[in-house]
Write a protein that holds these residues in place. Structure first.
Motif, PDB file in Angstrom:
ATOM      1  N   GLY A 166       0.798  -1.218   0.000  1.00 21.50           N
ATOM      2  CA  GLY A 166       0.000   0.000   0.000  1.00 21.50           C
ATOM      3  C   GLY A 166       0.830   1.266   0.000  1.00 21.50           C
ATOM      4  N   LEU A 167       2.110   1.148  -0.285  1.00 25.41           N
ATOM      5  CA  LEU A 167       2.983   2.322  -0.308  1.00 25.41           C
ATOM      6  C   LEU A 167       3.018   3.002  -1.665  1.00 25.41           C
ATOM      7  N   ALA A 168       2.432   2.382  -2.661  1.00 24.69           N
ATOM      8  CA  ALA A 168       2.358   2.965  -4.003  1.00 24.69           C
ATOM      9  C   ALA A 168       0.996   2.661  -4.596  1.00 24.69           C
ATOM     10  N   ASP A 169       0.415   3.679  -5.271  1.00 26.61           N
ATOM     11  CA  ASP A 169      -0.912   3.500  -5.856  1.00 26.61           C
ATOM     12  C   ASP A 169      -0.880   2.742  -7.170  1.00 26.61           C
ATOM     13  N   GLY A 170       0.283   2.745  -7.812  1.00 30.17           N
ATOM     14  CA  GLY A 170       0.401   2.060  -9.098  1.00 30.17           C
ATOM     15  C   GLY A 170       1.842   1.680  -9.361  1.00 30.17           C
ATOM     16  N   PRO A 171       2.127   1.210 -10.550  1.00 33.75           N
ATOM     17  CA  PRO A 171       3.500   0.821 -10.890  1.00 33.75           C
ATOM     18  C   PRO A 171       4.474   1.978 -10.704  1.00 33.75           C
ATOM     19  N   VAL A 172       5.639   1.665 -10.175  1.00 36.31           N
ATOM     20  CA  VAL A 172       6.684   2.664  -9.936  1.00 36.31           C
ATOM     21  C   VAL A 172       7.860   2.338 -10.853  1.00 36.31           C
ATOM     22  N   ALA A 173       8.045   3.139 -11.885  1.00 41.54           N
ATOM     23  CA  ALA A 173       9.146   2.946 -12.825  1.00 41.54           C
ATOM     24  C   ALA A 173      10.339   3.766 -12.332  1.00 41.54           C
ATOM     25  N   PHE A 174      11.194   3.140 -11.547  1.00 42.57           N
ATOM     26  CA  PHE A 174      12.290   3.861 -10.903  1.00 42.57           C
ATOM     27  C   PHE A 174      13.248   4.497 -11.915  1.00 42.57           C
ATOM     28  N   LEU A 175      13.464   3.834 -13.033  1.00 47.27           N
ATOM     29  CA  LEU A 175      14.440   4.327 -14.003  1.00 47.27           C
ATOM     30  C   LEU A 175      13.855   5.327 -14.980  1.00 47.27           C
ATOM     31  N   ALA A 176      12.592   5.681 -14.801  1.00 53.79           N
ATOM     32  CA  ALA A 176      11.939   6.608 -15.722  1.00 53.79           C
ATOM     33  C   ALA A 176      11.983   8.049 -15.234  1.00 53.79           C
ATOM     34  N   TYR A 177      12.387   8.256 -14.001  1.00 54.56           N
ATOM     35  CA  TYR A 177      12.414   9.599 -13.425  1.00 54.56           C
ATOM     36  C   TYR A 177      13.824   9.914 -12.922  1.00 54.56           C
ATOM     37  N   GLY A 178      14.187  11.178 -13.034  1.00 46.99           N
ATOM     38  CA  GLY A 178      15.553  11.595 -12.739  1.00 46.99           C
ATOM     39  C   GLY A 178      16.055  11.236 -11.355  1.00 46.99           C
ATOM     40  N   ASN A 179      15.346  11.667 -10.325  1.00 49.26           N
ATOM     41  CA  ASN A 179      15.818  11.441  -8.949  1.00 49.26           C
ATOM     42  C   ASN A 179      15.853   9.960  -8.593  1.00 49.26           C
ATOM     43  N   SER A 180      14.791   9.237  -8.928  1.00 44.73           N
ATOM     44  CA  SER A 180      14.753   7.815  -8.582  1.00 44.73           C
ATOM     45  C   SER A 180      15.789   7.028  -9.382  1.00 44.73           C
ATOM     46  N   ALA A 181      16.032   7.392 -10.633  1.00 40.75           N
ATOM     47  CA  ALA A 181      17.044   6.710 -11.431  1.00 40.75           C
ATOM     48  C   ALA A 181      18.436   6.961 -10.859  1.00 40.75           C
ATOM     49  N   PHE A 182      18.673   8.181 -10.415  1.00 36.28           N
ATOM     50  CA  PHE A 182      19.974   8.526  -9.832  1.00 36.28           C
ATOM     51  C   PHE A 182      20.269   7.667  -8.613  1.00 36.28           C
ATOM     52  N   TRP A 183      19.284   7.572  -7.709  1.00 39.82           N
ATOM     53  CA  TRP A 183      19.496   6.780  -6.497  1.00 39.82           C
ATOM     54  C   TRP A 183      19.464   5.284  -6.781  1.00 39.82           C
ATOM     55  N   ALA A 184      18.739   4.880  -7.811  1.00 43.56           N
ATOM     56  CA  ALA A 184      18.718   3.466  -8.180  1.00 43.56           C
ATOM     57  C   ALA A 184      20.101   3.005  -8.638  1.00 43.56           C
TER      58      ALA A 184
ATOM     59  N   ILE B 144      24.305   0.396 -18.502  1.00 48.44           N
ATOM     60  CA  ILE B 144      23.354  -0.702 -18.689  1.00 48.44           C
ATOM     61  C   ILE B 144      21.972  -0.327 -18.158  1.00 48.44           C
ATOM     62  N   LEU B 145      21.925   0.369 -17.036  1.00 48.66           N
ATOM     63  CA  LEU B 145      20.625   0.694 -16.427  1.00 48.66           C
ATOM     64  C   LEU B 145      19.921   1.847 -17.139  1.00 48.66           C
ATOM     65  N   THR B 146      20.639   2.937 -17.410  1.00 45.29           N
ATOM     66  CA  THR B 146      19.968   4.151 -17.883  1.00 45.29           C
ATOM     67  C   THR B 146      20.613   4.798 -19.107  1.00 45.29           C
ATOM     68  N   LYS B 147      21.867   4.387 -19.434  1.00 46.10           N
ATOM     69  CA  LYS B 147      22.626   5.050 -20.502  1.00 46.10           C
ATOM     70  C   LYS B 147      22.760   6.559 -20.263  1.00 46.10           C
ATOM     71  N   GLY B 148      22.759   6.927 -18.992  1.00 55.13           N
ATOM     72  CA  GLY B 148      22.916   8.339 -18.635  1.00 55.13           C
ATOM     73  C   GLY B 148      21.621   9.101 -18.492  1.00 55.13           C
ATOM     74  N   GLY B 149      20.504   8.502 -18.828  1.00 57.45           N
ATOM     75  CA  GLY B 149      19.209   9.172 -18.748  1.00 57.45           C
ATOM     76  C   GLY B 149      18.534   8.898 -17.419  1.00 57.45           C
ATOM     77  N   PRO B 150      17.291   9.315 -17.278  1.00 63.63           N
ATOM     78  CA  PRO B 150      16.534  10.116 -18.247  1.00 63.63           C
ATOM     79  C   PRO B 150      16.928  11.597 -18.197  1.00 63.63           C
ATOM     80  N   SER B 151      16.999  12.200 -19.350  1.00 58.20           N
ATOM     81  CA  SER B 151      17.342  13.628 -19.495  1.00 58.20           C
ATOM     82  C   SER B 151      18.675  13.967 -18.844  1.00 58.20           C
ATOM     83  N   GLY B 152      19.608  13.034 -18.904  1.00 64.32           N
ATOM     84  CA  GLY B 152      20.942  13.293 -18.381  1.00 64.32           C
ATOM     85  C   GLY B 152      21.058  13.267 -16.872  1.00 64.32           C
ATOM     86  N   SER B 153      20.040  12.776 -16.175  1.00 63.12           N
ATOM     87  CA  SER B 153      20.050  12.806 -14.712  1.00 63.12           C
ATOM     88  C   SER B 153      21.064  11.847 -14.101  1.00 63.12           C
ATOM     89  N   THR B 154      21.520  10.863 -14.861  1.00 62.04           N
ATOM     90  CA  THR B 154      22.532   9.938 -14.349  1.00 62.04           C
ATOM     91  C   THR B 154      23.818   9.988 -15.191  1.00 62.04           C
TER      92      THR B 154
END
Length: 294
Positions: free
Chosen positions: A140-158, A233-243
């Protein structure tokens, strides 16, 4: 018996293979990279000398953000590896049943081929099929699917979490070896005097493993700063250069865009940063071990 001159010649003869190896494998490519960084080398047939133009392009607002991101990524990754690795070494050094099994279980992240481990983490970060997203939804900590590698901050910490997972076993085993070299007499004397477990760790274990911690942190810092596989391998530097870190940006410039001169300038800058880190490391270790510095 050799005279003094003969001994000197013999010593240089023994050192010659190592010197030739260093000149051929380290010095020559480094010098060539430095020269290349002052040219506009690319896929075109002619190469012109451009002076410091490549370095002028580096220090713009975009690349300044890449440098800052690289330092932040390296700092948190190394910090977490050292903290988790230290506590893991303390636990594995404790006299508990099944200690050998626990030590064995620390090895898989280090033994598994890096690419396979990274692909595994990429699958777990997947929003639709990933285990982490599924667990968060079930709790119950998320209302729907959480795509960690699709957003800048979460991809960085991932990417940081993945790097920590891969690097912790080496840190743990290295510090465990350092702890096991501490004479048990020190602990027995402290225990006889009524010292608590935490006091023994703070006054005996920690001071005696500081040199090993500094060495391990330096090794981890260099490898993390130059880490390419995990992010690519995970992000290729994305999304939007965040990693996008310095090593990713260098690869994209030199190999992806075929701008070899600009890529060489970025590689030289990475070498300068790591040289500064190494210099500070040797200064710090020489202060901790004044006898070794003589």
């Amino acid at each position: 018996m050799f005279d003094k001159r003969g001994a000197t010649i013999f010593a240089w003869a023994l050192l010659l293979p190592a010197l030739l190896y260093i000149l051929a494998v380290v010095a020559y490519p480094l010098v060539q990279t430095g020269i290349l960084s002052f040219t506009d080398a690319s896929l075109k047939r002619t190469t012109a000398w451009v002076g410091t133009a490549n370095y002028d392009r580096i220090f713009n607002e975009t690349f300044a953000g890449v440098i800052l991101r690289t330092f932040i990524w390296t700092f948190f990754s190394v910090l977490l590896k050292m903290v988790i690795g230290t506590f893991g070494a303390v636990l594995l050094n404790a006299a508990v049943p099944g200690r050998a099994l626990f030590r064995l279980l620390t090895m898989p992240p280090w033994i598994v081929p890096m690419a396979i481990g990274i692909f595994m983490w990429g699958w777990m970060y997947n929003g639709q099929f990933g285990m982490i997203s599924g667990v968060l939804q079930n709790l119950g900590l998320a209302d729907g699917p959480v795509a960690f590698l699709a957003y800048g901050n979460s991809a960085f910490w991932a990417t940081i979490v993945t790097d920590v997972w891969i690097g912790v076993p080496l840190v743990t085993l290295y510090l465990l070896a350092a702890m096991q070299s501490i004479p048990q007499d020190l602990y027995e004397a402290a225990w006889t005097d009524g010292a608590s477990r935490f006091y023994r760790f703070r006054r005996i274990t920690l001071p005696l493993i500081v040199p090993a911690m500094i060495t391990m942190s330096m090794i981890s810092l260099i490898s993390t700063f130059n880490s390419f596989d995990i992010i690519w391998i995970l992000t290729k530097g994305g999304p939007s250069g965040s990693t996008t870190t310095m090593i990713i940006d260098t690869y994209r410039t030199a190999i992806g865009s075929y701008k070899y001169g600009e890529g060489a300038a970025r590689a030289v800058l990475i070498c300068i940063f790591l040289s500064i880190f190494s210099f500070l490391y040797f200064r710090l270790t020489s202060r901790l071990s004044p006898e070794a510095a003589r």
